[in-house]
Write a protein that holds these residues in place. Structure first.
Motif, PDB file in Angstrom:
ATOM      1  N   TRP A 172       0.472   4.112  -2.749  1.00 19.34           N
ATOM      2  CA  TRP A 172       0.089   5.481  -2.419  1.00 19.34           C
ATOM      3  C   TRP A 172       1.073   6.497  -3.012  1.00 19.34           C
ATOM      4  N   MET A 173       2.332   6.127  -3.075  1.00 15.30           N
ATOM      5  CA  MET A 173       3.318   6.994  -3.720  1.00 15.30           C
ATOM      6  C   MET A 173       2.955   7.165  -5.196  1.00 15.30           C
ATOM      7  N   PHE A 227       0.785  -1.222   0.000  1.00 18.37           N
ATOM      8  CA  PHE A 227       0.000   0.000   0.000  1.00 18.37           C
ATOM      9  C   PHE A 227       0.825   1.284   0.000  1.00 18.37           C
ATOM     10  N   PRO A 228       1.859   1.415   0.846  1.00 22.05           N
ATOM     11  CA  PRO A 228       2.630   2.666   0.817  1.00 22.05           C
ATOM     12  C   PRO A 228       3.215   2.959  -0.566  1.00 22.05           C
ATOM     13  N   VAL A 229       3.640   1.901  -1.270  1.00 28.66           N
ATOM     14  CA  VAL A 229       4.183   2.097  -2.611  1.00 28.66           C
ATOM     15  C   VAL A 229       3.074   2.540  -3.564  1.00 28.66           C
TER      16      VAL A 229
END
Lengths: 316, 291
Positions: B43-44, B39-41
């Motif tokens: 979101w980037m 998810f963090p990737v």
């Protein structure tokens, strides 16, 4: 074939290499000549600064003036041991390090178990799993600064689902939350590596062991407990030590996200050393802190080495 | 007879049903776990490729609303990011060349030759790779200041190479270990010197290992933040890792530019690390002390 080599290398037994070629066994100068530049190089840039640092911790270091160094004996160490802030740093370091070890290794183990089973798309899923490990630390920090933004951060959507949360939390301003995020982010970045190593160890467990246990009527939990865990036990032990070393070294994520704050609650020893030297310009005290950190990491490194030696002797 | 067949058929379909449930549960778990991890990737990416007017809302939409590509041009024209990347590239290339040259020597001595002090040398490398970099930052900073070689790209590369060299040697040693001793023996019998054997036999057989060393050394220097920030305090030599950390999201830099910067910086390391993961992992762990 790839996984075979991988598992061997990681399990600490590098294959069938018993003895070097006969003619290479003579005593001669070549190896020393090959190694000399490396030893000199590492000596100059790693060992010499360590010695210099140990020496510096007994002196007062004035960078601006060219005055002769002043010998102050154990002053810096006396100050360190009587400094409550130092003991707080030690507590924070211990807390951070042990939490990262637990979280990163648990997630690493669970994902390794999950991905050990062959399934369609496994290569894709494994590639995605390795992503956090491959992204450099500075962009990781950027991503999480944005995700945790109190105004627009996406993580607030989750937080707002909790009962009683009506405002976006100041994620990095509340001590407990800041520490929790430092641990989570560091673990997110670190766990794929452990997962990969555990996966290699899992794949090195002979299938016959599972079959034999199944014939003996073992259920899934018993298989896990009596075959899987012993099979990867020594790898796990090694990873605990390695995770201790890696998380003890963690600088960039904490430094860029909290700088050690709020009010020192995420200030591990590496952050403290940096702040003492380059924020308060107290070089001699920072060097003394550095020596303390050096002793700790040397002890952990020696534990790692002893474990490696034991493993290689067992498998040899 | 017929009843018996019916029985087994029912049992079989029950079994497939259970299997199906099992495997769909399994796939669900895999999907959820992968989603959380990635998810963090994701979101980037989302924040990079759409105009920030969509994402500067709370709650932000979880799916992209509109594709947008101007942020890259704006990023490069509004920030000296090209210069930062060039500096990073120079530091990384120098580190890489230095590490490749020295690690070939070290790995050959560690893997293919037998000599007294070999274990000690391996131990020495192992310990140096385990020390936190910050511990020697201060003495090195003082040394560099006295020698007046702060703010110079080659002198930073010299430090980066010193930190990553032990790991490079361990990686390459693992690769050299796989060269069959008989081949080396044969070459020496044929009148080859040891260095000749290294050059003509060991190295050509170890091309992937050399590539791994190149990748590890290059991206260690590319990613390195701590020393780069202290040793290159002047803006002219600032590498991208330090430059990016000076960007302030929202306040100064629009979010899509901010995340685009992170993306531009990450693409190369991600591609190469994933390609070389097997070697890198073995170098970081199998640094075993062996007799």
């Amino acid at each position: 074939m790839n996984e075979r080599v991988d598992a061997d290398a990681l399990a600490g037994r590098s294959g069938g290499r018993k003895s070097p070629p006969r003619l290479f066994r003579r005593r001669y100068l070549l190896p020393f000549a090959l190694v000399l530049p490396i030893v000199l190089y590492e000596g100059l840039l790693i060992v010499y600064p360590i010695v210099q640092g140990i020496y510096g911790s007994f002196t007062r270091i004035e960078l601006a003036s060219s005055a002769a160094t002043i010998w102050v004996g154990w002053d810096n160490y006396e100050r360190m041991f009587s400094d409550p802030a130092f003991w707080k740093v030690i507590r924070v370091t211990l807390l951070f390090t042990s939490l990262v070890i637990v979280v990163a290794l648990t997630v690493g183990l669970l994902t390794a178990l999950l991905f050990n089973r062959p399934f369609r798309f496994r290569p894709v899923a494994r590639g995605m799993l390795m992503m956090p490990w491959a992204i450099p630390e500075v962009p990781v920090v950027m991503i999480f600064i944005w995700i945790l933004s109190p105004q627009f951060g996406v993580v607030n959507i989750l937080a707002r689902m909790l009962p009683g949360v009506t405002q976006n939390p100041q994620w990095l301003q509340v001590p407990e939350l800041a520490m929790a995020w430092m641990v989570l982010i560091s673990s997110w970045k670190a766990f794929p590596f452990y997962s990969l190593v555990i996966l290699a160890a899992l794949q090195a467990i002979p299938q016959e062991l599972y079959e034999a246990a199944r014939v003996d009527g073992g259920n899934r939990l018993q298989l896990f407990w009596h075959v899987t865990i012993p099979g990867i036990g020594s790898t796990l032990e090694l990873l605990v030590v390695l995770a201790a070393i890696f998380s003890f070294k963690q600088f960039t994520i904490i430094f860029l996200m909290t700088g050690g704050g709020p009010s020192g609650t995420t200030e591990t020893i590496v952050i403290r050393i940096f702040n003492t030297a380059f924020r308060f310009y107290d070089y001699s005290y920072a060097t003394a802190l550095g020596v303390a950190g050096f002793v700790v990491s040397l002890v952990v490194a020696l534990v790692f080495i002893l474990m490696q030696v034991r493993r290689t002797q067992e498998t040899a | 007879m017929v009843a018996h067949v019916e029985d087994t058929r029912a049992a079989a379909s029950k079994l497939t049903a259970r299997r199906l449930l099992n495997s769909s549960l399994f796939y669900l778990t895999v999907a959820v776990v992968s989603l959380i991890i990635v998810f963090p990737v994701y979101w980037m990416m989302i924040s990079t490729f759409q105009p920030s007017k969509y994402i500067l809302h709370f709650p932000p939409p979880l799916l992209p609303q509109e594709l947008y590509f101007d942020q890259f041009g704006e990023l490069f024209s509004e920030h000296p990011i090209a210069k930062w990347l060039r500096n990073s590239f120079l530091i990384a290339v120098m580190t890489m060349l230095l590490c490749m040259a020295l690690s070939v020597l070290g790995a050959f001595a560690l893997s293919n030759l037998r000599w007294p002090g070999r274990n000690l040398f391996g131990l020495f490398l192992l310990v140096t790779q385990m020390l936190p970099e910050v511990l020697i930052l201060i003495p090195l900073y003082i040394l560099y200041r006295r020698l007046n070689i702060l703010n110079s790209i080659p002198s930073l590369a010299l430090i980066d190479a010193a930190f990553i060299l032990p790991i490079c040697i361990w990686i390459l040693k693992g690769v050299f270990d796989n060269v069959p001793p008989e081949v080396l023996d044969a070459s020496v019998v044929d009148g080859c010197t040891e260095l000749g054997a290294l050059w003509r036999i060991v190295l050509p057989l170890s091309a992937p290992g050399l590539a791994a060393v190149a990748v590890v050394a290059f991206f260690f220097a590319w990613n390195e933040y701590l020393y780069a920030g202290i040793m290159l305090s002047s803006g002219d030599f600032m590498p991208a890792s330090v430059g990016l950390s000076t960007l302030k999201a929202i306040a100064q830099t629009p979010v899509e530019q901010y995340m685009a910067a992170g993306l531009v910086f990450s693409v190369l390391p991600v591609v190469f690390y994933l390609a070389m993961q097997r070697y890198i992992v073995s170098g970081l762990t199998a640094g075993a002390v062996k007799g």
